[in-house]
Design a protein around this motif. Structure first.
Motif, PDB file in Angstrom:
ATOM      1  N   SER A  15      37.183  47.533  40.389  1.00 38.73           N
ATOM      2  CA  SER A  15      36.674  46.225  39.697  1.00 38.73           C
ATOM      3  C   SER A  15      36.906  45.419  39.615  1.00 38.73           C
ATOM      4  O   SER A  15      36.519  44.541  39.159  1.00 38.73           O
ATOM      5  N   CYS A  16      38.479  45.948  39.529  1.00 34.92           N
ATOM      6  CA  CYS A  16      39.146  44.469  39.259  1.00 34.92           C
ATOM      7  C   CYS A  16      39.436  43.244  40.728  1.00 34.92           C
ATOM      8  O   CYS A  16      39.772  44.241  42.131  1.00 34.92           O
ATOM      9  N   PHE A  17      39.300  42.055  40.594  1.00 32.03           N
ATOM     10  CA  PHE A  17      38.907  41.674  41.346  1.00 32.03           C
ATOM     11  C   PHE A  17      40.957  41.149  42.143  1.00 32.03           C
ATOM     12  O   PHE A  17      40.830  41.269  43.578  1.00 32.03           O
ATOM     13  N   SER A  18      41.889  41.192  41.116  1.00 32.13           N
ATOM     14  CA  SER A  18      43.068  40.404  40.990  1.00 32.13           C
ATOM     15  C   SER A  18      43.930  41.426  41.878  1.00 32.13           C
ATOM     16  O   SER A  18      43.657  41.981  41.430  1.00 32.13           O
TER      17      SER A  18
ATOM     18  N   ASP B 298      44.101  32.641  47.851  1.00 31.04           N
ATOM     19  CA  ASP B 298      43.966  34.170  48.341  1.00 31.04           C
ATOM     20  C   ASP B 298      45.680  34.597  47.545  1.00 31.04           C
ATOM     21  O   ASP B 298      45.428  36.604  48.277  1.00 31.04           O
TER      22      ASP B 298
ATOM     23  N   ILE C 167      33.390  44.610  42.243  1.00 30.00           N
ATOM     24  CA  ILE C 167      34.622  42.913  42.506  1.00 30.00           C
ATOM     25  C   ILE C 167      33.403  42.179  44.374  1.00 30.00           C
ATOM     26  O   ILE C 167      33.454  41.199  44.004  1.00 30.00           O
TER      27      ILE C 167
ATOM     28  N   ALA D 290      30.592  40.293  43.229  1.00 33.37           N
ATOM     29  CA  ALA D 290      30.239  38.506  42.817  1.00 33.37           C
ATOM     30  C   ALA D 290      31.135  38.293  42.661  1.00 33.37           C
ATOM     31  O   ALA D 290      31.140  37.141  43.311  1.00 33.37           O
ATOM     32  N   ALA D 291      32.530  38.506  42.774  1.00 33.72           N
ATOM     33  CA  ALA D 291      33.632  38.116  42.267  1.00 33.72           C
ATOM     34  C   ALA D 291      34.542  37.368  43.789  1.00 33.72           C
ATOM     35  O   ALA D 291      34.679  36.368  44.069  1.00 33.72           O
TER      36      ALA D 291
ATOM     37  N   ASP E 144      31.729  34.555  44.989  1.00 35.42           N
ATOM     38  CA  ASP E 144      32.235  33.490  44.442  1.00 35.42           C
ATOM     39  C   ASP E 144      33.458  32.717  45.026  1.00 35.42           C
ATOM     40  O   ASP E 144      33.442  31.531  44.479  1.00 35.42           O
ATOM     41  N   ARG E 145      34.488  33.406  45.242  1.00 34.75           N
ATOM     42  CA  ARG E 145      35.768  33.466  45.652  1.00 34.75           C
ATOM     43  C   ARG E 145      35.135  32.446  47.319  1.00 34.75           C
ATOM     44  O   ARG E 145      35.426  31.166  47.810  1.00 34.75           O
TER      45      ARG E 145
ATOM     46  N   ASP F 208      33.851  28.857  46.675  1.00 32.37           N
ATOM     47  CA  ASP F 208      34.444  28.013  46.043  1.00 32.37           C
ATOM     48  C   ASP F 208      35.923  27.231  47.558  1.00 32.37           C
ATOM     49  O   ASP F 208      35.959  26.433  47.622  1.00 32.37           O
TER      50      ASP F 208
END
Length: 263
Positions: free
Chosen positions: A149-152, A165, A244, A246-247, A250-251, A254
Motif C-alpha cells: 500500500s506504500c508506493f515508496s 524513481d 499503489i 493511483a500513485a 500519478d508518477r 509526471d
C-alpha cells in the motif's frame, strides 16, 4: 462460444516452449537471427513456434481470429468474438543471448477480454495459468499478488532507475514484459509500468494472470486494457498492487509531462 479446453491450451504451449528450449543456448541446430527493424530481433525459432501454435490453436477454436507478433495482421479478426493473442517468444533478446527471461505467451480473447492465459518459461521451469473468474496459478500453486500500500520502496523489475524513481527498489528484470507482470502476480514485485505504445500480444496472457491473482492491470492512464482493437496496441501498461495504483498513475503522468517539456 464453444467450450474451451484449458488443458489442451496448456499442452500446446508446453509443446512449443519445449521445442524452443531444445534450441536455446545453441542446443541442437544453430539459431538464425535477423532484425525486422532497428533493435527488433527475431529468430527462426520465433517463426517455428508461431506456425505450430497457429495450426494447433486454430484447430481448437476454428472460428477464432489470430493476432501474433510473427504473423501479418488480418483485420478479419475484428469481426470475430474470439481471438487467439500470441507472442511465440516474448523476450527474444534473452532467448538469443542465452538468458532465461523469455516465455511463450498464449491468450484466448473473447469479446475484447482475455478468458484464458498461459505463460510458459521453460528455461525457468515456470508455467503460469489463468482462467477468467477462476484465479491464477504458478506450477499449480495458487497465486496471490502483491498487497503493498506504500508506493515508496515498491519493488520493480529493472536494470536501472531514473532519478525520479530512486525511491523504488530494483528486483531482477527478465526481458519478457509478460514475465515482469507475472512477478507482480507472484508477489515478487509490486509494480510494472511502461510509458510507450505496446502490442496486445505482449501482455494479453500476463494481464489475465496478474488480474486473477489480485493485481490491478491498466494502461498508463489507469484505464482498462482492451483487446482485439484495430490498432492492437495500448499506450503503456501498469500491473501493480491495488493499493499503489493511483500513485503509479500519478508518477507516470509526471514523467510524461517531464518528457514533453524536455522535447
Amino acid at each position: 462460444m464453444p467450450t474451451r479446453n484449458l488443458e489442451a491450451v496448456i499442452a500446446a504451449t508446453r509443446e512449443v516452449g519445449d521445442m524452443a528450449m531444445a534450441r536455446w543456448r545453441g542446443e541442437g541446430k544453430a539459431v538464425n537471427v535477423w532484425h525486422k527493424s532497428h533493435d527488433n530481433p527475431v529468430s527462426d525459432v520465433d517463426l517455428a513456434v508461431d506456425a505450430r501454435l497457429k495450426a494447433v490453436l486454430g484447430a481448437m477454436v476454428p472460428e477464432a481470429g489470430w493476432l501474433s507478433e510473427e504473423t501479418a495482421d488480418n483485420p478479419d479478426r475484428l469481426s470475430r468474438r474470439a481471438m487467439w493473442c500470441v507472442d511465440p517468444i516474448d523476450g527474444t533478446r534473452d532467448f538469443i543471448r542465452g538468458r532465461p527471461g523469455w516465455a511463450v505467451s498464449v491468450a484466448l480473447v473473447i469479446d475484447g477480454t482475455p478468458e484464458l492465459g498461459v505463460l510458459y518459461a521453460p528455461a525457468l521451469d515456470e508455467l503460469w495459468v489463468a482462467q477468467k473468474g477462476s484465479g491464477a496459478t504458478l506450477n499449480g500453486d495458487t497465486l496471490r499478488a502483491s498487497e503493498r500500500s506504500c508506493f515508496s520502496g515498491a519493488r520493480v523489475p529493472a536494470d536501472s532507475l531514473p532519478k525520479v524513481d530512486r525511491d523504488l527498489v530494483m528486483v531482477t528484470k527478465p526481458n519478457s514484459i509478460a514475465l515482469r507482470m507475472a512477478l507482480v502476480a507472484d508477489d515478487r514485485a509490486d509494480l510494472v509500468a511502461t510509458l510507450r505504445w505496446g502490442f496486445e500480444w505482449d501482455v494479453a496472457a500476463a494481464a489475465l494472470i496478474a488480474a486473477e491473482a489480485g493485481a490491478i492491470v491498466t494502461d498508463a492512464f489507469g484505464d482498462p486494457l482492451l483487446f482485439n482493437t484495430p490498432r492492437a496496441q495500448a499506450f503503456g501498461v501498469i500491473a501493480c498492487a491495488p493499493g499503489i495504483h493511483a500513485a503509479v498513475v500519478d508518477r507516470l503522468r509526471d514523467r510524461a509531462l517531464a518528457l514533453t517539456a524536455a522535447d
